[in-house]
Design a protein around this motif. Sequence first.
Motif, PDB file in Angstrom:
ATOM      1  N   LYS A   1      -3.632  12.595 -15.867  1.00 45.93           N
ATOM      2  CA  LYS A   1      -2.297  12.148 -15.506  1.00 45.93           C
ATOM      3  C   LYS A   1      -2.162  12.024 -13.998  1.00 45.93           C
ATOM      4  CE  LYS A   1       2.563  13.024 -16.386  1.00 45.93           C
ATOM      5  NZ  LYS A   1       2.887  11.636 -16.740  1.00 45.93           N
ATOM      6  N   TRP A   2      -1.642  10.924 -13.571  1.00 42.77           N
ATOM      7  CA  TRP A   2      -1.341  10.630 -12.169  1.00 42.77           C
ATOM      8  C   TRP A   2      -2.587  10.473 -11.307  1.00 42.77           C
ATOM      9  CZ3 TRP A   2       3.850  13.393 -10.484  1.00 42.77           C
ATOM     10  CH2 TRP A   2       4.870  12.958 -11.351  1.00 42.77           C
ATOM     11  N   GLY A   3      -3.759  10.413 -11.915  1.00 40.33           N
ATOM     12  CA  GLY A   3      -4.986  10.184 -11.154  1.00 40.33           C
ATOM     13  C   GLY A   3      -5.236   8.704 -10.938  1.00 40.33           C
ATOM     14  N   PRO A   4      -6.406   8.370 -10.337  1.00 42.38           N
ATOM     15  CA  PRO A   4      -6.725   6.971 -10.091  1.00 42.38           C
ATOM     16  C   PRO A   4      -6.830   6.202 -11.415  1.00 42.38           C
ATOM     17  CG  PRO A   4      -8.377   8.443  -9.106  1.00 42.38           C
ATOM     18  CD  PRO A   4      -7.488   9.281  -9.951  1.00 42.38           C
ATOM     19  N   ARG A   5      -6.441   4.953 -11.405  1.00 38.80           N
ATOM     20  CA  ARG A   5      -6.578   4.119 -12.590  1.00 38.80           C
ATOM     21  C   ARG A   5      -6.746   2.680 -12.133  1.00 38.80           C
ATOM     22  NH1 ARG A   5      -1.453   5.711 -14.017  1.00 38.80           N
ATOM     23  NH2 ARG A   5      -2.462   7.738 -14.066  1.00 38.80           N
ATOM     24  N   THR A   6      -7.373   1.866 -13.003  1.00 39.32           N
ATOM     25  CA  THR A   6      -7.579   0.470 -12.614  1.00 39.32           C
ATOM     26  C   THR A   6      -6.258  -0.260 -12.530  1.00 39.32           C
ATOM     27  OG1 THR A   6      -8.037   0.069 -14.940  1.00 39.32           O
ATOM     28  CG2 THR A   6      -9.926   0.230 -13.497  1.00 39.32           C
TER      29      THR A   6
ATOM     30  N   ARG B   1      12.972   8.148  -8.358  1.00 40.04           N
ATOM     31  CA  ARG B   1      12.381   9.111  -7.416  1.00 40.04           C
ATOM     32  C   ARG B   1      11.236   8.504  -6.631  1.00 40.04           C
ATOM     33  NH1 ARG B   1      12.109  12.260 -12.221  1.00 40.04           N
ATOM     34  NH2 ARG B   1      14.021  13.383 -12.451  1.00 40.04           N
ATOM     35  N   ARG B   2      10.871   7.262  -6.939  1.00 38.94           N
ATOM     36  CA  ARG B   2       9.633   6.696  -6.417  1.00 38.94           C
ATOM     37  C   ARG B   2       9.884   5.567  -5.435  1.00 38.94           C
ATOM     38  NH1 ARG B   2       6.069   6.352 -12.046  1.00 38.94           N
ATOM     39  NH2 ARG B   2       5.324   8.507 -11.920  1.00 38.94           N
ATOM     40  N   ARG B   3       9.569   5.822  -4.155  1.00 36.32           N
ATOM     41  CA  ARG B   3       9.711   4.744  -3.168  1.00 36.32           C
ATOM     42  C   ARG B   3       8.758   3.591  -3.485  1.00 36.32           C
ATOM     43  NH1 ARG B   3       9.078   4.782   2.171  1.00 36.32           N
ATOM     44  NH2 ARG B   3      10.926   3.539   2.544  1.00 36.32           N
ATOM     45  N   PHE B   4       7.581   3.916  -4.058  1.00 40.42           N
ATOM     46  CA  PHE B   4       6.627   2.838  -4.361  1.00 40.42           C
ATOM     47  C   PHE B   4       7.139   1.885  -5.431  1.00 40.42           C
ATOM     48  CE2 PHE B   4       4.932   6.336  -7.142  1.00 40.42           C
ATOM     49  CZ  PHE B   4       4.880   5.682  -8.372  1.00 40.42           C
ATOM     50  N   VAL B   5       8.168   2.306  -6.165  1.00 41.06           N
ATOM     51  CA  VAL B   5       8.849   1.414  -7.110  1.00 41.06           C
ATOM     52  C   VAL B   5      10.083   0.779  -6.451  1.00 41.06           C
ATOM     53  CG1 VAL B   5      10.188   1.296  -9.247  1.00 41.06           C
ATOM     54  CG2 VAL B   5       8.094   2.657  -9.185  1.00 41.06           C
TER      55      VAL B   5
ATOM     56  N   PHE C   1       0.874  -1.169   0.000  1.00 39.78           N
ATOM     57  CA  PHE C   1       0.000   0.000   0.000  1.00 39.78           C
ATOM     58  C   PHE C   1       0.904   1.209   0.000  1.00 39.78           C
ATOM     59  CE2 PHE C   1      -3.089  -2.855   2.241  1.00 39.78           C
ATOM     60  CZ  PHE C   1      -4.046  -2.836   1.239  1.00 39.78           C
ATOM     61  N   THR C   2       0.656   2.136  -0.918  1.00 42.35           N
ATOM     62  CA  THR C   2       1.582   3.257  -1.063  1.00 42.35           C
ATOM     63  C   THR C   2       0.827   4.579  -1.139  1.00 42.35           C
ATOM     64  OG1 THR C   2       1.601   3.182  -3.489  1.00 42.35           O
ATOM     65  CG2 THR C   2       3.169   1.757  -2.353  1.00 42.35           C
ATOM     66  N   GLU C   3       1.390   5.548  -0.463  1.00 46.68           N
ATOM     67  CA  GLU C   3       0.820   6.895  -0.445  1.00 46.68           C
ATOM     68  C   GLU C   3       0.842   7.467  -1.864  1.00 46.68           C
ATOM     69  OE1 GLU C   3       3.058   9.088   2.434  1.00 46.68           O
ATOM     70  OE2 GLU C   3       1.602  10.725   2.501  1.00 46.68           O
ATOM     71  N   PRO C   4      -0.252   8.105  -2.307  1.00 44.55           N
ATOM     72  CA  PRO C   4      -0.257   8.635  -3.679  1.00 44.55           C
ATOM     73  C   PRO C   4       0.768   9.749  -3.879  1.00 44.55           C
ATOM     74  CG  PRO C   4      -2.270   9.272  -2.522  1.00 44.55           C
ATOM     75  CD  PRO C   4      -1.534   8.324  -1.630  1.00 44.55           C
ATOM     76  N   VAL C   5       1.528   9.624  -4.926  1.00 41.60           N
ATOM     77  CA  VAL C   5       2.560  10.605  -5.269  1.00 41.60           C
ATOM     78  C   VAL C   5       2.050  11.418  -6.456  1.00 41.60           C
ATOM     79  CG1 VAL C   5       4.888  10.834  -6.246  1.00 41.60           C
ATOM     80  CG2 VAL C   5       4.443   9.170  -4.421  1.00 41.60           C
ATOM     81  N   GLY C   6       2.302  12.703  -6.453  1.00 43.03           N
ATOM     82  CA  GLY C   6       1.807  13.561  -7.534  1.00 43.03           C
ATOM     83  C   GLY C   6       0.487  14.153  -7.097  1.00 43.03           C
TER      84      GLY C   6
ATOM     85  N   TRP D   1      -4.833   5.469  -1.438  1.00 42.35           N
ATOM     86  CA  TRP D   1      -3.518   4.860  -1.587  1.00 42.35           C
ATOM     87  C   TRP D   1      -3.558   3.844  -2.732  1.00 42.35           C
ATOM     88  CZ3 TRP D   1       0.300   4.134   2.926  1.00 42.35           C
ATOM     89  CH2 TRP D   1       0.357   5.312   3.679  1.00 42.35           C
ATOM     90  N   PHE D   2      -2.415   3.671  -3.355  1.00 45.41           N
ATOM     91  CA  PHE D   2      -2.266   2.699  -4.440  1.00 45.41           C
ATOM     92  C   PHE D   2      -1.826   1.354  -3.872  1.00 45.41           C
ATOM     93  CE2 PHE D   2      -2.072   6.620  -6.700  1.00 45.41           C
ATOM     94  CZ  PHE D   2      -2.139   6.409  -8.074  1.00 45.41           C
ATOM     95  N   VAL D   3      -1.935   0.325  -4.695  1.00 46.13           N
ATOM     96  CA  VAL D   3      -1.209  -0.921  -4.428  1.00 46.13           C
ATOM     97  C   VAL D   3      -0.155  -1.039  -5.519  1.00 46.13           C
ATOM     98  CG1 VAL D   3      -1.320  -3.432  -4.278  1.00 46.13           C
ATOM     99  CG2 VAL D   3      -3.156  -2.053  -3.298  1.00 46.13           C
ATOM    100  N   ASN D   4       1.095  -1.223  -5.105  1.00 53.37           N
ATOM    101  CA  ASN D   4       2.204  -1.349  -6.066  1.00 53.37           C
ATOM    102  C   ASN D   4       3.008  -2.621  -5.837  1.00 53.37           C
ATOM    103  OD1 ASN D   4       2.196   2.041  -5.867  1.00 53.37           O
ATOM    104  ND2 ASN D   4       2.640   1.184  -7.871  1.00 53.37           N
ATOM    105  N   GLY D   5       3.589  -3.106  -6.898  1.00 54.98           N
ATOM    106  CA  GLY D   5       4.500  -4.245  -6.815  1.00 54.98           C
ATOM    107  C   GLY D   5       5.341  -4.266  -8.082  1.00 54.98           C
TER     108      GLY D   5
HETATM  109  N1  LIG Z   1       1.721   5.598  -4.725  1.00 55.23           N
HETATM  110  C1  LIG Z   1       1.656   5.755  -6.049  1.00 55.23           C
HETATM  111  N2  LIG Z   1       1.557   6.994  -6.561  1.00 55.23           N
HETATM  112  C2  LIG Z   1       1.496   7.140  -7.912  1.00 55.23           C
HETATM  113  C3  LIG Z   1       1.539   6.019  -8.771  1.00 55.23           C
HETATM  114  C4  LIG Z   1       1.655   4.741  -8.194  1.00 55.23           C
HETATM  115  O1  LIG Z   1       1.696   3.708  -8.905  1.00 55.23           O
HETATM  116  N3  LIG Z   1       1.709   4.644  -6.840  1.00 55.23           N
HETATM  117  N4  LIG Z   1       1.509   6.191 -10.107  1.00 55.23           N
HETATM  118  C5  LIG Z   1       1.457   7.384 -10.627  1.00 55.23           C
HETATM  119  C6  LIG Z   1       1.468   7.554 -12.090  1.00 55.23           C
HETATM  120  O2  LIG Z   1       1.742   6.437 -12.744  1.00 55.23           O
HETATM  121  C7  LIG Z   1       1.373   8.595  -9.818  1.00 55.23           C
HETATM  122  N5  LIG Z   1       1.412   8.371  -8.426  1.00 55.23           N
END
Ligand SMILES: Nc1nc2c(c(=O)[nH]1)N=C(CO)CN2
Length: 153
Positions: free
Chosen positions: A77-82, A109-113, A31-36, A42-46
């Motif tokens: 851009k950077w909004g919610p997506r499926t 730049r992305r901790r969620f990555v 679970f990741t805090e939304p960036v941008g 919150w997103f789910v990332n992996g």
């Molecule tokens: N936590 C999180 N934030 C985001 C993400 C994402 O995958 N996770 N993707 C984005 C645009 O692709 C913008 N912001």
Amino acid sequence: MNNPHRMCEEAVERLSGLEGFQLKRVSSWYFTEPVGYREQAWFVNGVAEGSTLLAPLQLLENLQKIESEMGRVRDFKWGPRTVDLDILFYGDEIVELPGLTIPHPELHRRRFVLVPLCELVPELRHPVLGITVKELLTGISEEGQEVRKVEYL
Ligand SMILES: Nc1nc2c(c(=O)[nH]1)N=C(CO)CN2
Ligand SMILES: Nc1ncnc2c1ncn2[C@@H]1O[C@H](COP(=O)(O)OP(=O)(O)OP(=O)(O)O)[C@@H](O)[C@H]1O
């Protein structure tokens, strides 16, 4: 969005069925805090690792096909997506084509990555920046980029 973890699992399932692509490993989910744009859930990332015979652009086309089959609507851009499938690395290759940049230009730049990536390939060296994934992760601030491992489901 309703069940982001389920969408991620489905994306992985579809990825494993891709012709010319062999899925090897998948990280934990986070679970990741939304960036941008921050006013959203919150997103789910992996991160997933595979080997492929597909050229970078062919791989991208296939990922975009999966996104649209899964009902992705591009609102803004950077909004919610499926679901959002990005190519982070392609071996140690540097790709700069119209519509495709590898390594992904935002990944460092992305901790969620970087957090899930570090689970799979901490010693992988970024071919442009010249430092490892683990080093990239140590170098960025956690400010506004909280990441929590999904511990259940
Ligand atoms: N936590 C999180 N934030 C985001 C993400 C994402 O995958 N996770 N993707 C984005 C645009 O692709 C913008 N912001
Ligand atoms: N490495 C890459 N992986 C995926 N898409 C890429 C990559 N490099 C460039 N692109 C391009 O980015 C375009 C926009 O992608 P998308 O709409 O998913 O952006 P986003 O998810 O809002 O932002 P981000 O790409 O920063 O995560 C895609 O159509 C694709 O052509």
